[in-house]
Design a protein around this motif. Sequence first.
Motif, PDB file in Angstrom:
ATOM      1  N   THR A 199      -9.207  -0.267   1.257  1.00 29.54           N
ATOM      2  CA  THR A 199      -8.111   0.404   0.572  1.00 29.54           C
ATOM      3  C   THR A 199      -7.770  -0.252  -0.746  1.00 29.54           C
ATOM      4  O   THR A 199      -7.597   0.420  -1.769  1.00 29.54           O
ATOM      5  CB  THR A 199      -6.861   0.428   1.471  1.00 29.54           C
ATOM      6  N   GLU A 231       0.827  -1.208   0.000  1.00 30.83           N
ATOM      7  CA  GLU A 231       0.000   0.000   0.000  1.00 30.83           C
ATOM      8  C   GLU A 231       0.862   1.259   0.000  1.00 30.83           C
ATOM      9  O   GLU A 231       0.517   2.254  -0.648  1.00 30.83           O
ATOM     10  CB  GLU A 231      -0.940  -0.019   1.205  1.00 30.83           C
ATOM     11  N   MET A 232       1.985   1.224   0.707  1.00 28.96           N
ATOM     12  CA  MET A 232       2.902   2.365   0.685  1.00 28.96           C
ATOM     13  C   MET A 232       3.474   2.585  -0.706  1.00 28.96           C
ATOM     14  O   MET A 232       3.610   3.727  -1.169  1.00 28.96           O
ATOM     15  CB  MET A 232       4.036   2.147   1.693  1.00 28.96           C
ATOM     16  N   HIS A 286       1.275   7.053  -6.794  1.00 26.58           N
ATOM     17  CA  HIS A 286       0.265   8.079  -7.057  1.00 26.58           C
ATOM     18  C   HIS A 286       0.807   9.480  -6.781  1.00 26.58           C
ATOM     19  O   HIS A 286       0.470  10.434  -7.481  1.00 26.58           O
ATOM     20  CB  HIS A 286      -0.978   7.817  -6.193  1.00 26.58           C
ATOM     21  N   GLN A 287       1.672   9.584  -5.797  1.00 26.71           N
ATOM     22  CA  GLN A 287       2.229  10.898  -5.460  1.00 26.71           C
ATOM     23  C   GLN A 287       3.236  11.373  -6.496  1.00 26.71           C
ATOM     24  O   GLN A 287       3.429  12.572  -6.684  1.00 26.71           O
ATOM     25  CB  GLN A 287       2.905  10.829  -4.086  1.00 26.71           C
ATOM     26  N   HIS A 329      -7.808   1.116  -4.611  1.00 29.85           N
ATOM     27  CA  HIS A 329      -6.649   1.127  -5.504  1.00 29.85           C
ATOM     28  C   HIS A 329      -6.971   0.434  -6.825  1.00 29.85           C
ATOM     29  O   HIS A 329      -6.512   0.865  -7.886  1.00 29.85           O
ATOM     30  CB  HIS A 329      -5.463   0.434  -4.839  1.00 29.85           C
ATOM     31  N   LYS A 361      -8.992   7.926   0.675  1.00 27.41           N
ATOM     32  CA  LYS A 361      -8.020   6.837   0.573  1.00 27.41           C
ATOM     33  C   LYS A 361      -7.000   6.943   1.704  1.00 27.41           C
ATOM     34  O   LYS A 361      -5.811   7.147   1.481  1.00 27.41           O
ATOM     35  CB  LYS A 361      -7.341   6.864  -0.798  1.00 27.41           C
ATOM     36  N   ASP A 362      -7.457   6.824   2.927  1.00 35.10           N
ATOM     37  CA  ASP A 362      -6.531   6.861   4.058  1.00 35.10           C
ATOM     38  C   ASP A 362      -6.109   5.442   4.410  1.00 35.10           C
ATOM     39  O   ASP A 362      -6.763   4.466   4.052  1.00 35.10           O
ATOM     40  CB  ASP A 362      -7.188   7.528   5.268  1.00 35.10           C
ATOM     41  N   LYS A 363      -4.992   5.339   5.122  1.00 30.93           N
ATOM     42  CA  LYS A 363      -4.415   4.033   5.411  1.00 30.93           C
ATOM     43  C   LYS A 363      -5.276   3.201   6.356  1.00 30.93           C
ATOM     44  O   LYS A 363      -5.096   1.989   6.449  1.00 30.93           O
ATOM     45  CB  LYS A 363      -3.014   4.190   6.000  1.00 30.93           C
ATOM     46  N   ARG A 368       0.787   4.193  -2.870  1.00 31.03           N
ATOM     47  CA  ARG A 368       0.628   5.614  -2.531  1.00 31.03           C
ATOM     48  C   ARG A 368       1.790   6.437  -3.088  1.00 31.03           C
ATOM     49  O   ARG A 368       1.598   7.563  -3.553  1.00 31.03           O
ATOM     50  CB  ARG A 368       0.524   5.783  -1.010  1.00 31.03           C
ATOM     51  N   SER A 369       2.985   5.871  -3.053  1.00 31.75           N
ATOM     52  CA  SER A 369       4.152   6.564  -3.596  1.00 31.75           C
ATOM     53  C   SER A 369       4.022   6.755  -5.103  1.00 31.75           C
ATOM     54  O   SER A 369       4.361   7.811  -5.635  1.00 31.75           O
ATOM     55  CB  SER A 369       5.419   5.769  -3.277  1.00 31.75           C
TER      56      SER A 369
END
Length: 410
Positions: A260, A183-184, A190-191, A264, A253-255, A187-188
Amino acid sequence: MLAPVQSVDSLRDAHSPTTKESGTPDTSSVVDDPGPSTAREKKIIYNQEGHIVSGAADALLSRMLPTRNYCPDKHTTFTLLLNLRAFISPSDLLQKVLQHCMFEQNSNSDNFRKECRSRMFENMYYFCEEWSESIPYDFRDPMMRDRLLEIFGLCIIDSTTQQKCDDLMLRLRTTLSKLERYEMALRSLHQNTEDPPSTADQLVGLAAICPSPLIVAQQLAHIELERLSMVGADEFVEILKSGKIEEIGFFPKDKDSKITNIQHYIQWFNQLTNLVATEILRHSRKRYRVKTIEYFIEVAKECINVGNFNSLMAIVAGLSLQPVSRLKRTWSRVEKSKLEILQHQLDPSGNFISYRATLKAAIWRFEGAKQEAEKVIIPFFGLLIKDLFLLYRRCVMPLPNGHLNYAKKK
């Protein structure tokens, strides 16, 4: 809705088998309500083959709780763990398991003998192992892991059983760590999304990097399988309970979200749709836009051949976006018959009858396949969620006798 699950004391009386089962319950009788005879009703009903047809929530829960002489099979455990959360939270359910374990340990002096304690441990361990492996995401909550350790603390009898419990907890922590890293990483990604690419006057992008539509379709299948494999069974129940399936992509979309990975996966579909449109629109010259459109049509066709219907729908959706569909001069050079065949898969008439027929043909191919490459079926996720929602709504409605329809829940 059914009445709340009863206390562990009353659940204990509902157990009918007296020996550990291997998959088929004792069907010589049904479990009866211990109340007054004037109000007595059958609480679990079996068919002629001995399989559960329906039951009251408390009675079904009792079928899931191990004793020293009884342990439910994996199929029963998974079905009830997944579906009873519509009526009781996983944390409350695990608390009931702990209370049940404490009661069983102290209900009879025989339970203090090593042989009986050993049987109790094996049955409880078997149950906890199935829960932690089939629905590991439940244990992301530290309180759930602490409760699991409490259960093991009650059941452990020697260094061997202690080691088994330690190994199970290590596997669980490894699974949860893998999920967290995954998941990290997403998120990376997407950022770090780059700005839209600049326009080009020559063929660029995916069509230039990988001219083979088949290879692209295969790689898309790998991405789909990876992301779909990370979706937990519990996430489906959570989103179905919310009833807001049309808003999946708009949930925060919080952890700490319990859906989740579904979010995604939906986001991946939208990204692929936008990629297709961007790859076309970035070309300033008409002939390269035509080539790119034809390229993605071929990729979509190969997606059907490899059984990847989710990417197929995303690509067709990208080709049908208004900024692309309005390119009249470009489309005049494209053989539209190929696209129309693909768009027919998205036709909602007859409850997506065309898509369902194609999917059924893929299932037949899957069942008769001899090569691993042919054993892939990735359904259109948006429609799958809607189908599951309709099924869920029927399942949570109690039968006239107040039972849950266990047969449908399987």
